[in-house]
Design a protein around this motif. Structure first.
Motif, PDB file in Angstrom:
ATOM      1  N   SER A   1       5.746  11.781  -0.096  1.00  0.00           N
ATOM      2  CA  SER A   1       4.664  10.315  -0.388  1.00  0.00           C
ATOM      3  C   SER A   1       5.698   8.955  -0.702  1.00  0.00           C
ATOM      4  CB  SER A   1       4.136  10.567  -2.088  1.00  0.00           C
ATOM      5  OG  SER A   1       5.029  10.932  -2.915  1.00  0.00           O
ATOM      6  N   TYR A   2       5.558   7.896  -0.517  1.00  0.00           N
ATOM      7  CA  TYR A   2       5.639   6.214  -0.730  1.00  0.00           C
ATOM      8  C   TYR A   2       5.486   5.271  -1.189  1.00  0.00           C
ATOM      9  CZ  TYR A   2       8.773   2.773   0.126  1.00  0.00           C
ATOM     10  OH  TYR A   2       9.539   1.358   0.049  1.00  0.00           O
ATOM     11  N   PRO A   3       6.005   4.603  -2.240  1.00  0.00           N
ATOM     12  CA  PRO A   3       4.342   4.380  -3.094  1.00  0.00           C
ATOM     13  C   PRO A   3       4.341   2.770  -2.861  1.00  0.00           C
ATOM     14  CG  PRO A   3       6.366   3.605  -3.810  1.00  0.00           C
ATOM     15  CD  PRO A   3       7.178   4.605  -3.157  1.00  0.00           C
ATOM     16  N   GLY A   4       5.094   2.096  -2.244  1.00  0.00           N
ATOM     17  CA  GLY A   4       4.529   1.144  -0.804  1.00  0.00           C
ATOM     18  C   GLY A   4       5.344  -0.006  -1.534  1.00  0.00           C
TER      19      GLY A   4
ATOM     20  N   ILE B   1      10.555   3.638   7.639  1.00  0.00           N
ATOM     21  CA  ILE B   1      11.080   4.271   6.265  1.00  0.00           C
ATOM     22  C   ILE B   1      12.382   5.087   5.649  1.00  0.00           C
ATOM     23  CG2 ILE B   1      10.719   5.540   4.014  1.00  0.00           C
ATOM     24  CD1 ILE B   1       7.932   5.269   4.356  1.00  0.00           C
ATOM     25  N   TYR B   2      13.416   4.702   5.678  1.00  0.00           N
ATOM     26  CA  TYR B   2      14.547   5.234   5.546  1.00  0.00           C
ATOM     27  C   TYR B   2      15.038   4.524   4.407  1.00  0.00           C
ATOM     28  CZ  TYR B   2      19.299   6.222   7.060  1.00  0.00           C
ATOM     29  OH  TYR B   2      20.526   6.913   6.855  1.00  0.00           O
TER      30      TYR B   2
ATOM     31  N   ALA C   1       1.477  -1.009   0.132  1.00  0.00           N
ATOM     32  CA  ALA C   1      -0.048  -0.634   0.055  1.00  0.00           C
ATOM     33  C   ALA C   1       0.898   1.704  -0.230  1.00  0.00           C
ATOM     34  CB  ALA C   1      -1.312   0.086   1.238  1.00  0.00           C
ATOM     35  N   SER C   2       0.218   1.928  -0.643  1.00  0.00           N
ATOM     36  CA  SER C   2       1.167   2.958  -1.061  1.00  0.00           C
ATOM     37  C   SER C   2       0.463   4.479   0.258  1.00  0.00           C
ATOM     38  CB  SER C   2       0.647   3.925  -1.767  1.00  0.00           C
ATOM     39  OG  SER C   2      -0.934   4.803  -2.090  1.00  0.00           O
ATOM     40  N   ILE C   3       2.307   5.182   0.679  1.00  0.00           N
ATOM     41  CA  ILE C   3       1.763   5.977   2.100  1.00  0.00           C
ATOM     42  C   ILE C   3       2.020   7.414   1.354  1.00  0.00           C
ATOM     43  CG2 ILE C   3       2.843   6.317   4.300  1.00  0.00           C
ATOM     44  CD1 ILE C   3       3.829   3.310   4.710  1.00  0.00           C
ATOM     45  N   THR C   4       1.234   8.147   2.183  1.00  0.00           N
ATOM     46  CA  THR C   4       1.200   9.591   1.701  1.00  0.00           C
ATOM     47  C   THR C   4       0.886  10.395   3.054  1.00  0.00           C
ATOM     48  OG1 THR C   4      -0.353   9.931  -0.975  1.00  0.00           O
ATOM     49  CG2 THR C   4       0.340  11.532   0.650  1.00  0.00           C
TER      50      THR C   4
ATOM     51  N   ASP D   1      10.613   4.850  -3.735  1.00  0.00           N
ATOM     52  CA  ASP D   1      11.215   6.543  -4.137  1.00  0.00           C
ATOM     53  C   ASP D   1      10.240   7.244  -3.146  1.00  0.00           C
ATOM     54  OD1 ASP D   1      13.447   6.283  -6.450  1.00  0.00           O
ATOM     55  OD2 ASP D   1      12.155   6.635  -7.666  1.00  0.00           O
ATOM     56  N   LEU D   2      10.941   7.926  -2.500  1.00  0.00           N
ATOM     57  CA  LEU D   2      10.036   8.888  -1.376  1.00  0.00           C
ATOM     58  C   LEU D   2      10.447  10.097  -1.866  1.00  0.00           C
ATOM     59  CD1 LEU D   2       9.141   8.632   1.075  1.00  0.00           C
ATOM     60  CD2 LEU D   2      11.718   8.909   2.710  1.00  0.00           C
ATOM     61  N   ALA D   3       9.122  10.494  -1.893  1.00  0.00           N
ATOM     62  CA  ALA D   3       9.310  11.985  -2.624  1.00  0.00           C
ATOM     63  C   ALA D   3       9.141  12.739  -1.368  1.00  0.00           C
ATOM     64  CB  ALA D   3       8.259  12.295  -3.452  1.00  0.00           C
ATOM     65  N   LEU D   4       9.556  14.545  -1.240  1.00  0.00           N
ATOM     66  CA  LEU D   4       9.525  15.235  -0.269  1.00  0.00           C
ATOM     67  C   LEU D   4       9.325  16.882  -1.387  1.00  0.00           C
ATOM     68  CD1 LEU D   4      11.752  13.772   0.244  1.00  0.00           C
ATOM     69  CD2 LEU D   4      11.192  14.364   2.952  1.00  0.00           C
ATOM     70  N   THR D   5       7.811  17.265  -0.566  1.00  0.00           N
ATOM     71  CA  THR D   5       7.181  18.963  -1.246  1.00  0.00           C
ATOM     72  C   THR D   5       7.374  19.731  -1.022  1.00  0.00           C
ATOM     73  OG1 THR D   5       7.000  17.467  -3.450  1.00  0.00           O
ATOM     74  CG2 THR D   5       6.734  19.484  -3.838  1.00  0.00           C
ATOM     75  N   SER D   6       8.319  20.749  -0.280  1.00  0.00           N
ATOM     76  CA  SER D   6       7.372  22.063   0.153  1.00  0.00           C
ATOM     77  C   SER D   6       8.253  22.939   0.018  1.00  0.00           C
ATOM     78  CB  SER D   6       8.387  21.992   1.327  1.00  0.00           C
ATOM     79  OG  SER D   6       9.431  22.000   1.474  1.00  0.00           O
ATOM     80  N   GLU D   7       7.867  24.626   0.218  1.00  0.00           N
ATOM     81  CA  GLU D   7       8.359  25.269  -0.094  1.00  0.00           C
ATOM     82  C   GLU D   7      10.574  25.508  -0.627  1.00  0.00           C
ATOM     83  OE1 GLU D   7       8.718  30.305   0.341  1.00  0.00           O
ATOM     84  OE2 GLU D   7       7.035  29.009   1.856  1.00  0.00           O
ATOM     85  N   HIS D   8      10.409  25.344   0.508  1.00  0.00           N
ATOM     86  CA  HIS D   8      12.176  25.036   1.069  1.00  0.00           C
ATOM     87  C   HIS D   8      12.807  23.985   0.981  1.00  0.00           C
ATOM     88  CE1 HIS D   8      10.907  28.185   3.509  1.00  0.00           C
ATOM     89  NE2 HIS D   8      11.699  29.124   2.574  1.00  0.00           N
ATOM     90  N   ILE D   9      12.157  22.770   0.545  1.00  0.00           N
ATOM     91  CA  ILE D   9      12.364  21.289   0.752  1.00  0.00           C
ATOM     92  C   ILE D   9      11.860  20.809  -0.916  1.00  0.00           C
ATOM     93  CG2 ILE D   9      12.930  19.296   1.980  1.00  0.00           C
ATOM     94  CD1 ILE D   9      12.411  21.002   4.770  1.00  0.00           C
ATOM     95  N   THR D  10      12.828  19.770  -2.404  1.00  0.00           N
ATOM     96  CA  THR D  10      11.446  19.620  -3.097  1.00  0.00           C
ATOM     97  C   THR D  10      13.018  18.220  -2.851  1.00  0.00           C
ATOM     98  OG1 THR D  10      10.588  21.461  -3.635  1.00  0.00           O
ATOM     99  CG2 THR D  10      10.959  19.633  -5.053  1.00  0.00           C
ATOM    100  N   PHE D  11      12.492  17.244  -3.269  1.00  0.00           N
ATOM    101  CA  PHE D  11      14.078  15.862  -3.763  1.00  0.00           C
ATOM    102  C   PHE D  11      13.274  14.853  -3.744  1.00  0.00           C
ATOM    103  CE2 PHE D  11      15.392  16.544   0.667  1.00  0.00           C
ATOM    104  CZ  PHE D  11      15.027  15.038   1.513  1.00  0.00           C
TER     105      PHE D  11
END
Length: 199
Positions: free
Chosen positions: A51-54, A92-93, A28-31, A59-69
């Protein structure tokens, strides 16, 4: 219920009196939505989404104004029994080379240097505090910067069985910029009020 946020896999197992085992995570995916991207840096108050696809890896994706990778990561479930109740903790690591929007490194170090008294310029603790104060004062990079990043996400049993406590920790070190002493410039980020999406 115990405060599992302070424990990794070893500490969690120590608390589980009857059984403890790790297994590959479900598909199961996790957001995760965090109300604030960092609770330490003044001004970094925008929301953060992860977001993580499970599954075992993805790929663990992070998105914000000052953090995006995005970073390759792995997921593990730790199950056991606490006080007669079956519990599950999800971790999750991810760690590795990536690129992220970051404070401009030259401007950041100039701010840190100007913020410190001469006798504190080689003091690691003083530099860390100055870094926190300078991060929101300088302009962000116009394009992603090469960094070594690590992300640790934990979902732990909370007071409500269907609503886990969520803990997120992020570290990003500039790959091509160092302090005058040659040490890594690292920004540690601790998002606050993180919850599974929809909770």
């Amino acid at each position: 219920m115990h405060d599992f946020k302070r424990f990794g896999h070893t500490g969690l197992c120590a608390l589980m009196a009857l059984a403890c085992a790790s297994r590959i995570a479900d598909a199961a995916s996790i957001t995760i939505d965090c109300a604030r991207e960092d609770k330490l840096v003044v001004g970094w108050t925008a929301p953060l989404a992860l977001s993580y696809p499970g599954g075992a890896s993805g790929d663990l994706a992070l998105t914000s104004e000052h953090i995006t990778f995005t970073l390759p990561a792995a997921q593990t479930l730790t199950t056991g029994v606490v006080d007669g109740t079956d519990v599950t903790a999800t971790s999750i690591y991810g760690s590795g080379e990536t690129s992220s929007v970051m404070p401009d490194p030259a401007a950041l170090m100039a701010c840190v240097e100007n913020s410190l008294q001469p006798e504190l310029k080689d003091d690691a603790d003083a530099q860390a505090l100055a870094l926190l104060g300078c991060a929101p004062k300088v302009a962000m990079s116009t394009s992603p910067i090469a960094v070594h990043a690590s992300v640790s996400v934990g979902l732990f049993p909370g007071n409500e069985p269907t609503v886990p406590d969520v803990n997120v920790e992020i570290r990003r070190s500039y790959r091509n910029a160092k302090t005058p002493a040659g040490d890594a410039i690292t920004i540690e980020t601790y998002p606050s009020n993180c919850k599974l999406a929809g909770q």
